[in-house]
Design a protein around this motif. Structure first.
Motif, mmCIF file in Angstrom:
data_model
loop_
_atom_site.group_PDB
_atom_site.id
_atom_site.type_symbol
_atom_site.label_atom_id
_atom_site.label_comp_id
_atom_site.label_asym_id
_atom_site.label_seq_id
_atom_site.Cartn_x
_atom_site.Cartn_y
_atom_site.Cartn_z
ATOM 1 N N GLY A 127 0.614 -1.053 -0.210
ATOM 2 C CA GLY A 127 0.033 -0.257 0.039
ATOM 3 C C GLY A 127 0.817 1.213 -0.058
ATOM 4 O O GLY A 127 1.954 1.064 0.159
ATOM 5 N N GLU A 128 0.203 2.331 0.132
ATOM 6 C CA GLU A 128 0.891 3.737 -0.075
ATOM 7 C C GLU A 128 0.793 4.370 1.383
ATOM 8 O O GLU A 128 1.057 5.730 1.224
ATOM 9 N N HIS A 129 0.251 3.740 2.319
ATOM 10 C CA HIS A 129 0.094 4.552 3.584
ATOM 11 C C HIS A 129 1.460 4.433 4.467
ATOM 12 O O HIS A 129 2.363 3.276 4.308
ATOM 13 N N LEU A 130 1.718 5.480 5.191
ATOM 14 C CA LEU A 130 2.792 5.306 6.011
ATOM 15 C C LEU A 130 2.611 4.336 7.201
ATOM 16 O O LEU A 130 1.469 4.239 7.841
ATOM 17 N N VAL A 131 3.586 3.286 7.213
ATOM 18 C CA VAL A 131 3.479 2.231 8.279
ATOM 19 C C VAL A 131 4.669 2.377 9.169
ATOM 20 O O VAL A 131 5.786 2.302 8.784
ATOM 21 N N ARG B 30 6.276 2.253 3.483
ATOM 22 C CA ARG B 30 4.871 2.237 2.803
ATOM 23 C C ARG B 30 4.223 0.865 2.870
ATOM 24 O O ARG B 30 4.911 -0.131 2.694
ATOM 25 N N PRO C 58 -2.822 0.541 5.315
ATOM 26 C CA PRO C 58 -2.966 1.302 6.722
ATOM 27 C C PRO C 58 -3.503 0.388 7.772
ATOM 28 O O PRO C 58 -3.446 1.174 8.831
ATOM 29 N N TRP C 59 -3.820 -0.746 7.747
ATOM 30 C CA TRP C 59 -4.099 -1.488 9.081
ATOM 31 C C TRP C 59 -2.972 -2.326 9.621
ATOM 32 O O TRP C 59 -3.282 -2.671 10.658
ATOM 33 N N LEU D 219 -10.667 -0.763 9.006
ATOM 34 C CA LEU D 219 -9.433 -0.059 8.424
ATOM 35 C C LEU D 219 -9.161 -0.861 7.134
ATOM 36 O O LEU D 219 -8.559 -0.559 6.231
#
Length: 158
Positions: free
Chosen positions: A43-47, A74, A77-78, A106
């Motif tokens: 994904g493209e979310h900050l993890v 990245r 999101p969950w 999420l």
């Protein structure tokens, strides 16, 4: 996490004598669960990738600040919320069941949450048996504690 979530494959080749008997009987299943989830971790979310209580600062207002970001990446999101369940379980018999619906909101399937727990259990089972880390005398004991917490969580989720 591809290299880390495949730890059960390596452990299966030479299972340690002190491996939790419950996990030892399920190495193949845990490996499948962890590897099946890998494809959904992108994904493209900050993890953060190291979500645990000592990396969270709760301000008097209730706002939470996330600290210590050396493993940031990245991804889904969950992931951080799902992985935090292992750390929560390490603090005893806190009920994680009420948290599952919020995590599922999420985006993951329940199987993904189980897969994250399985992947982390394998990662921790492998890491906790490495030689002591220079300058970090409590690291292996901490990893063993988290490994045992991951097994308790998995027993609940499976």
């Amino acid at each position: 996490l591809a290299g880390r979530f495949t730890a059960w494959s390596r452990i299966a080749q030479h299972p340690p004598a002190d491996l939790d008997p419950w996990a030892a009987r399920r190495i193949g299943e845990l490996d499948e669960l962890a590897q099946a989830t890998l494809a959904r971790l992108g994904g493209e979310h900050l993890v953060h990738r190291d979500s645990r209580a000592d990396n969270l600062l709760v301000e008097p207002s209730g706002r939470v600040r996330v600290l210590d970001w050396p493993w940031a990446a990245r991804g889904a999101p969950w992931f951080d919320a799902a992985s935090l369940l292992v750390n929560i379980r390490s603090y005893g018999d806190l009920d994680v069941a009420p948290l599952l619906p919020r995590i599922l909101d999420l985006g993951p399937a329940r199987e993904d949450v189980v897969g994250v727990a399985a992947g982390l259990a394998g990662l921790l089972a492998e890491a906790s048996r490495r030689p002591p880390a220079p300058g970090l005398p409590t690291l292996r004991a901490f990893q063993r504690n988290q490994e045992e917490a991951a097994y308790r969580l998995l027993r609940e989720l499976l």
